[in-house]
Scaffold this active site. Structure first.
Site, PDB file in Angstrom:
ATOM      1  N   LYS A  22       0.775  -1.171  -0.008  1.00 40.55           N
ATOM      2  CA  LYS A  22       0.062  -0.185  -0.041  1.00 40.55           C
ATOM      3  C   LYS A  22       1.010   1.182   0.000  1.00 40.55           C
ATOM      4  CE  LYS A  22      -4.718   0.264   2.585  1.00 40.55           C
ATOM      5  NZ  LYS A  22      -5.262   0.317   3.551  1.00 40.55           N
TER       6      LYS A  22
HETATM    7  O1  G3P Z   1      -8.977   1.140   4.384  1.00 44.59           O
HETATM    8  C1  G3P Z   1      -8.941   2.277   4.864  1.00 44.59           C
HETATM    9  C2  G3P Z   1      -9.403   2.655   5.937  1.00 44.59           C
HETATM   10  O2  G3P Z   1      -9.131   2.061   7.223  1.00 44.59           O
HETATM   11  C3  G3P Z   1     -10.225   3.635   6.710  1.00 44.59           C
HETATM   12  O3  G3P Z   1     -11.385   3.942   7.324  1.00 44.59           O
HETATM   13  O4  G3P Z   1     -13.016   4.458   9.176  1.00 44.59           O
HETATM   14  O5  G3P Z   1     -10.609   5.220   9.381  1.00 44.59           O
HETATM   15  O6  G3P Z   1     -11.370   6.641   7.619  1.00 44.59           O
HETATM   16  P1  G3P Z   1     -11.583   5.353   8.660  1.00 44.59           P
END
Ligand code: G3P
Length: 214
Positions: A83
């Site tokens: 990533k």
């Molecule tokens: O895969 C990316 C994700 O983990 C981000 O999620 O909820 O932190 O915006 P969030």
């Protein structure tokens, strides 16, 4: 549609695996930081139980650093996907890694043009963060729709991983838009199976059965 699970927690991964809902795993530095153990140990443990793409994120912000981190990570397993952040350095790293046959997931994507650049650089996956756009009162699903359209227009092979999913509706809309993958947090995965009418119906069946056996 493929379901990835967005967690670095091995128990969550194992439980989702027992449901048959894990086509892959995505992690990020924030998710890894919540778990005990070193980054490498956590990724190794996930590789032991999951037979599918596992995203592991670099923390360098320069191209050379990203590539240097990526190579040993990629050697852990053929399932490892590197990533990289959606920056100019990240795009350069994506191009280099693609030329070496190393799979990449360009992350922190918030615009369709970023996604177009990622595809042109040879990214295996692109991750639009829809929940974080919703947080800014922008419709994250519009971004998914635009990326799917652009990739279809030009037949890019880069797969769209809808990320930053916060609700079952995000998964439903992503599926309707034809996104390749939703990476789903464990708490949202559990909610996908739930419906009050299912619970009510099951309770009624069991009550009726109880009456009959008396
Ligand atoms: O895969 C990316 C994700 O983990 C981000 O999620 O909820 O932190 O915006 P969030």
């Amino acid at each position: 549609m493929k379901f990835f699970i967005d967690t670095a927690n091995i128990e969550e991964i194992k439980d989702a695996l027992s449901m048959g809902m894990v086509d892959g795993v995505t992690t990020n530095p924030s998710l890894i930081a919540k778990e005990n153990g070193s980054f490498k140990d956590i990724i190794n443990e996930i590789c032991k139980v999951v037979d599918g793409p596992i995203s592991a994120e670099v923390i360098s912000i320069d191209t050379e650093g990203m590539v240097s981190e990526a190579r040993p990570l990629a050697s852990i397993s053929e399932n490892i996907v590197i990533k990289v952040p959606m920056t100019i350095d990240g795009i350069k790293a994506t191009r280099i890694l693609a030329s070496e046959g190393i799979k990449t997931n360009v992350t922190l994507v918030f615009s369709p043009l970023q996604a177009l650049m990622a595809a042109k650089a040879g990214a295996t996956y692109v991750s639009p963060f829809i929940g974080r756009l919703d947080d800014l009162s922008q419709d994250g699903l519009v971004l998914v729709e635009q990326i799917v359209d652009i990739y279809n227009n030009y037949a890019y092979n880069t797969e769209v991983i809808v990320a930053s999913i916060r609700s079952p509706l995000h998964v439903l809309e992503s599926a309707l838009l034809g996104a390749d993958i939703a990476t789903i947090p464990y708490n949202v995965l559990s909610k996908l199976a739930a419906h009050p009418m299912t619970d009510k119906g099951l309770k009624a069946f069991l009550n009726d059965w109880e009456k009959k056996s008396k």
